[in-house]
Motif scaffolding. Sequence first.
Motif, short mmCIF file in Angstrom:
data_model
loop_
_atom_site.label_atom_id
_atom_site.label_comp_id
_atom_site.label_asym_id
_atom_site.label_seq_id
_atom_site.Cartn_x
_atom_site.Cartn_y
_atom_site.Cartn_z
N ASN A 29 72.47 63.81 105.20
CA ASN A 29 72.05 63.60 106.62
C ASN A 29 71.20 62.54 106.92
N ASN A 30 71.97 61.30 107.42
CA ASN A 30 71.01 60.00 107.70
C ASN A 30 70.53 60.08 108.81
N GLY A 31 70.77 60.96 109.65
CA GLY A 31 70.34 61.00 111.04
C GLY A 31 71.17 60.36 112.21
N LYS A 32 72.33 59.60 111.69
CA LYS A 32 73.17 59.22 112.66
C LYS A 32 74.55 59.54 112.31
N ASP A 33 75.19 59.51 111.31
CA ASP A 33 76.54 59.94 110.72
C ASP A 33 76.82 61.03 110.43
#
Length: 153
Positions: A120-124
């Motif tokens: 989880n990179n917070g956007k994808d």
Amino acid sequence: MEKSSIVVFIVCIGFFYFIKSDVAEVKQDIITINNAIGYVKIEQSAISKRLDVRELDKLYELKLTKNAEVLGDISCGKCHNSSDTALPIRKISVSEAINIVRFGSEKSQAGGMPIYKSFNNGKDAFISDSGLKQRLENLYTDDLLRTAVSKDR
Ligand code: HEC
């Protein structure tokens, strides 16, 4: 010719005549029996095909239920939820299916499926390796793969 040999001769002819007609009858019986067996075989194959269809129907139902169960709680379930879109769509292996989720295929990208990262990179969009593998293993089973179309379609 003696009288007695003429009598024997006539008796023999009569005897052979009876045997011959018996043989003809038996032959006819065999033909009738063979025909009957032929019909039974045709009927049997028709019935077993109908059973196959019923079995496949059940598998399609199972496929929808399994997709709802396995993908219903995550974003995948929004797209993979109908008879056309439930997984497995094609006869591919779990690792090939994983590759499509990680890298996309022509069709998945054309249909708007995101490429899922494993973290989880917070956007994808993301799904963990273990979660993905476990979910796909529940769908790409020998049973459900019988409902899938060939790999290159
Ligand atoms: C926005 C809709 C959408 C979402 C969300 C989505 N997919 Fe897809 N997926 C598609 C489309 C469209 C295809 C291509 C269908 C085709 O090949 O006919 C596809 C194809 C696939 C395939 C290949 C199917 C096969 O057997 O050929 C797999 C595996 C797959 N998706 C898994 C997933 C997983 C797992 C998720 C969630 C992490 C997911 N998808 C989320 C739309 C989506």
